[in-house]
Design a protein around this motif. Structure first.
Motif, PDB file in Angstrom:
ATOM      1  N   VAL A  40    -146.962 -18.723  -8.496  1.00  0.00           N
ATOM      2  CA  VAL A  40    -146.669 -19.900  -7.682  1.00  0.00           C
ATOM      3  C   VAL A  40    -146.015 -20.922  -8.610  1.00  0.00           C
ATOM      4  CG1 VAL A  40    -147.695 -21.797  -6.358  1.00  0.00           C
ATOM      5  CG2 VAL A  40    -148.594 -19.472  -6.118  1.00  0.00           C
ATOM      6  N   THR A  41    -144.867 -21.461  -8.188  1.00  0.00           N
ATOM      7  CA  THR A  41    -144.157 -22.454  -9.002  1.00  0.00           C
ATOM      8  C   THR A  41    -144.015 -23.790  -8.276  1.00  0.00           C
ATOM      9  OG1 THR A  41    -142.042 -21.572  -8.215  1.00  0.00           O
ATOM     10  CG2 THR A  41    -142.863 -20.724 -10.322  1.00  0.00           C
ATOM     11  N   VAL A  42    -144.204 -23.786  -6.960  1.00  0.00           N
ATOM     12  CA  VAL A  42    -144.066 -25.016  -6.174  1.00  0.00           C
ATOM     13  C   VAL A  42    -145.429 -25.376  -5.592  1.00  0.00           C
ATOM     14  CG1 VAL A  42    -142.923 -26.079  -4.184  1.00  0.00           C
ATOM     15  CG2 VAL A  42    -141.666 -24.450  -5.607  1.00  0.00           C
ATOM     16  N   PHE A  43    -145.875 -26.587  -5.903  1.00  0.00           N
ATOM     17  CA  PHE A  43    -147.171 -27.082  -5.423  1.00  0.00           C
ATOM     18  C   PHE A  43    -146.881 -28.228  -4.454  1.00  0.00           C
ATOM     19  CE2 PHE A  43    -147.830 -24.888  -9.327  1.00  0.00           C
ATOM     20  CZ  PHE A  43    -149.051 -24.257  -9.188  1.00  0.00           C
ATOM     21  N   ASP A  44    -146.848 -27.895  -3.175  1.00  0.00           N
ATOM     22  CA  ASP A  44    -146.472 -28.886  -2.157  1.00  0.00           C
ATOM     23  C   ASP A  44    -147.395 -28.788  -0.936  1.00  0.00           C
ATOM     24  OD1 ASP A  44    -145.655 -26.488  -1.035  1.00  0.00           O
ATOM     25  OD2 ASP A  44    -143.521 -26.978  -1.011  1.00  0.00           O
ATOM     26  N   ARG A  45    -147.041 -29.506   0.117  1.00  0.00           N
ATOM     27  CA  ARG A  45    -147.852 -29.492   1.340  1.00  0.00           C
ATOM     28  C   ARG A  45    -147.907 -28.106   1.974  1.00  0.00           C
ATOM     29  NH1 ARG A  45    -145.269 -34.296   3.847  1.00  0.00           N
ATOM     30  NH2 ARG A  45    -146.285 -36.050   2.831  1.00  0.00           N
ATOM     31  N   LYS A  46    -146.818 -27.365   1.857  1.00  0.00           N
ATOM     32  CA  LYS A  46    -146.772 -26.012   2.408  1.00  0.00           C
ATOM     33  C   LYS A  46    -147.843 -25.129   1.746  1.00  0.00           C
ATOM     34  CE  LYS A  46    -143.415 -22.330   3.213  1.00  0.00           C
ATOM     35  NZ  LYS A  46    -142.086 -21.823   2.900  1.00  0.00           N
ATOM     36  N   LEU A  47    -148.015 -25.271   0.426  1.00  0.00           N
ATOM     37  CA  LEU A  47    -149.050 -24.535  -0.292  1.00  0.00           C
ATOM     38  C   LEU A  47    -150.431 -24.965   0.192  1.00  0.00           C
ATOM     39  CD1 LEU A  47    -150.042 -22.614  -2.531  1.00  0.00           C
ATOM     40  CD2 LEU A  47    -149.853 -24.552  -4.118  1.00  0.00           C
ATOM     41  N   GLY A  48    -150.625 -26.255   0.363  1.00  0.00           N
ATOM     42  CA  GLY A  48    -151.898 -26.763   0.870  1.00  0.00           C
ATOM     43  C   GLY A  48    -152.223 -26.205   2.243  1.00  0.00           C
ATOM     44  N   LYS A  49    -151.212 -26.146   3.118  1.00  0.00           N
ATOM     45  CA  LYS A  49    -151.441 -25.588   4.461  1.00  0.00           C
ATOM     46  C   LYS A  49    -151.775 -24.102   4.374  1.00  0.00           C
ATOM     47  CE  LYS A  49    -149.530 -24.937   9.097  1.00  0.00           C
ATOM     48  NZ  LYS A  49    -150.532 -23.957   9.350  1.00  0.00           N
ATOM     49  N   LEU A  50    -151.091 -23.373   3.483  1.00  0.00           N
ATOM     50  CA  LEU A  50    -151.367 -21.956   3.302  1.00  0.00           C
ATOM     51  C   LEU A  50    -152.818 -21.754   2.858  1.00  0.00           C
ATOM     52  CD1 LEU A  50    -150.613 -18.958   3.106  1.00  0.00           C
ATOM     53  CD2 LEU A  50    -149.743 -19.437   0.797  1.00  0.00           C
ATOM     54  N   LEU A  51    -153.275 -22.545   1.898  1.00  0.00           N
ATOM     55  CA  LEU A  51    -154.661 -22.441   1.430  1.00  0.00           C
ATOM     56  C   LEU A  51    -155.644 -22.739   2.565  1.00  0.00           C
ATOM     57  CD1 LEU A  51    -154.087 -24.057  -2.038  1.00  0.00           C
ATOM     58  CD2 LEU A  51    -155.117 -21.788  -1.691  1.00  0.00           C
ATOM     59  N   ASP A  52    -155.343 -23.744   3.371  1.00  0.00           N
ATOM     60  CA  ASP A  52    -156.206 -24.076   4.516  1.00  0.00           C
ATOM     61  C   ASP A  52    -156.228 -22.924   5.520  1.00  0.00           C
ATOM     62  OD1 ASP A  52    -156.705 -26.548   3.348  1.00  0.00           O
ATOM     63  OD2 ASP A  52    -155.255 -27.620   4.607  1.00  0.00           O
ATOM     64  N   ASP A  53    -155.068 -22.337   5.778  1.00  0.00           N
ATOM     65  CA  ASP A  53    -154.979 -21.190   6.696  1.00  0.00           C
ATOM     66  C   ASP A  53    -155.742 -19.991   6.137  1.00  0.00           C
ATOM     67  OD1 ASP A  53    -153.389 -22.732   8.349  1.00  0.00           O
ATOM     68  OD2 ASP A  53    -151.514 -21.710   7.853  1.00  0.00           O
ATOM     69  N   MET A  54    -155.648 -19.780   4.820  1.00  0.00           N
ATOM     70  CA  MET A  54    -156.378 -18.668   4.197  1.00  0.00           C
ATOM     71  C   MET A  54    -157.883 -18.870   4.350  1.00  0.00           C
ATOM     72  SD  MET A  54    -154.100 -17.918   0.760  1.00  0.00           S
ATOM     73  CE  MET A  54    -155.243 -16.712   0.090  1.00  0.00           C
ATOM     74  N   TYR A  55    -158.342 -20.102   4.182  1.00  0.00           N
ATOM     75  CA  TYR A  55    -159.768 -20.389   4.344  1.00  0.00           C
ATOM     76  C   TYR A  55    -160.207 -20.077   5.781  1.00  0.00           C
ATOM     77  CZ  TYR A  55    -164.217 -22.766   4.653  1.00  0.00           C
ATOM     78  OH  TYR A  55    -165.542 -23.031   4.884  1.00  0.00           O
ATOM     79  N   ASP A  56    -159.439 -20.571   6.750  1.00  0.00           N
ATOM     80  CA  ASP A  56    -159.783 -20.329   8.160  1.00  0.00           C
ATOM     81  C   ASP A  56    -159.799 -18.840   8.476  1.00  0.00           C
ATOM     82  OD1 ASP A  56    -159.997 -23.038   8.593  1.00  0.00           O
ATOM     83  OD2 ASP A  56    -158.015 -23.241   9.514  1.00  0.00           O
ATOM     84  N   THR A  57    -158.843 -18.107   7.912  1.00  0.00           N
ATOM     85  CA  THR A  57    -158.752 -16.659   8.136  1.00  0.00           C
ATOM     86  C   THR A  57    -159.952 -15.949   7.519  1.00  0.00           C
ATOM     87  OG1 THR A  57    -156.337 -16.826   8.156  1.00  0.00           O
ATOM     88  CG2 THR A  57    -157.284 -14.630   7.798  1.00  0.00           C
ATOM     89  N   MET A  58    -160.304 -16.325   6.292  1.00  0.00           N
ATOM     90  CA  MET A  58    -161.451 -15.719   5.609  1.00  0.00           C
ATOM     91  C   MET A  58    -162.723 -15.946   6.423  1.00  0.00           C
ATOM     92  SD  MET A  58    -163.013 -16.730   1.874  1.00  0.00           S
ATOM     93  CE  MET A  58    -163.557 -18.342   2.464  1.00  0.00           C
ATOM     94  N   ILE A  59    -162.930 -17.161   6.911  1.00  0.00           N
ATOM     95  CA  ILE A  59    -164.128 -17.488   7.692  1.00  0.00           C
ATOM     96  C   ILE A  59    -164.127 -16.722   9.015  1.00  0.00           C
ATOM     97  CG2 ILE A  59    -165.338 -19.351   8.913  1.00  0.00           C
ATOM     98  CD1 ILE A  59    -165.618 -19.342   5.780  1.00  0.00           C
ATOM     99  N   GLU A  60    -162.989 -16.683   9.681  1.00  0.00           N
ATOM    100  CA  GLU A  60    -162.884 -15.995  10.976  1.00  0.00           C
ATOM    101  C   GLU A  60    -163.272 -14.522  10.862  1.00  0.00           C
ATOM    102  OE1 GLU A  60    -162.097 -15.172  14.987  1.00  0.00           O
ATOM    103  OE2 GLU A  60    -162.246 -17.138  14.011  1.00  0.00           O
ATOM    104  N   PHE A  61    -162.893 -13.887   9.739  1.00  0.00           N
ATOM    105  CA  PHE A  61    -163.160 -12.463   9.558  1.00  0.00           C
ATOM    106  C   PHE A  61    -164.407 -12.196   8.712  1.00  0.00           C
ATOM    107  CE2 PHE A  61    -158.702 -12.579  10.803  1.00  0.00           C
ATOM    108  CZ  PHE A  61    -158.696 -11.609  11.804  1.00  0.00           C
ATOM    109  N   ASP A  62    -165.199 -13.253   8.491  1.00  0.00           N
ATOM    110  CA  ASP A  62    -166.493 -13.144   7.813  1.00  0.00           C
ATOM    111  C   ASP A  62    -166.358 -12.585   6.396  1.00  0.00           C
ATOM    112  OD1 ASP A  62    -169.227 -13.588   7.754  1.00  0.00           O
ATOM    113  OD2 ASP A  62    -169.711 -11.577   8.463  1.00  0.00           O
ATOM    114  N   GLY A  63    -165.353 -13.072   5.664  1.00  0.00           N
ATOM    115  CA  GLY A  63    -165.166 -12.646   4.284  1.00  0.00           C
ATOM    116  C   GLY A  63    -165.727 -13.661   3.309  1.00  0.00           C
TER     117      GLY A  63
END
Length: 161
Positions: free
Chosen positions: A21-44
């Motif tokens: 990862v070379t760009v640390f922006d809002r898009k990265l923050g949204k991706l991390l938030d989406d990954m968290y929601d996905t992990m929780i949804e699938f009980d990981g």
């Protein structure tokens, strides 16, 4: 925030080395938030970017303890010690479990969503989860480390012991 589709084996992205990862922006923050929601949804307890089809060195881990959610961007292992052998599963291999040996202690260096470097030390289950997710970033699947596969019934019995 959005729940993403989990990529399952044999998708080739799961066996590819991810790009830094070379760009640390809002898009990265949204991706991390989406990954968290996905992990929780699938009980990981962890999720790596390639598991949602993104070939970047990004993973998150949350084993539901005082450590909270750990965001791992461009992580590197600095040191490992000891050994533990316990069951593992993976969201990309639904219903598949196996005993895997890993170091019991890990010290890593990574970046947070703002690009700031940090180090983290972990033991036991947290160390296991971090190493499992970091393996994904190298294209390494837990199935390549399984000592013995176990059925779901045995897994439940082991968890209740």
């Amino acid at each position: 925030m959005t729940v993403k589709k989990i990529v399952t084996f044999p998708a080739t992205i799961l066996q590819e080395v991810c790009d830094p990862v070379t760009v640390f922006d809002r898009k990265l923050g949204k991706l991390l938030d989406d990954m968290y929601d996905t992990m929780i949804e699938f009980d990981g307890v962890g999720l790596a970017a390639p598991q949602i089809g993104i070939k970047k060195r990004i993973a998150i881990v949350d084993i539901d303890d005082e450590s909270g959610t750990i965001e791992l961007i461009n992580p590197e292992i600095i040191k490992t010690e000891g050994e533990q052998t316990d069951p593992e599963g993976c969201l990309s291999f639904p219903g598949l479990y196996g005993k895997v040996s890993r170091p019991n202690y890990v010290k890593i260096k990574a970046q947070n969503r703002k690009g700031k470097s940090y180090t983290l030390e972990a033991e036991g289950f947290l160390a296991r989860a971090i190493q499992h997710e970091m393996d994904h970033l190298e294209g390494i699947l837990f199935t390549s480390k399984v000592i013995r596969y176990i059925e779901e019934e045995e897994l439940e019995r082991l968890e209740n012991e």
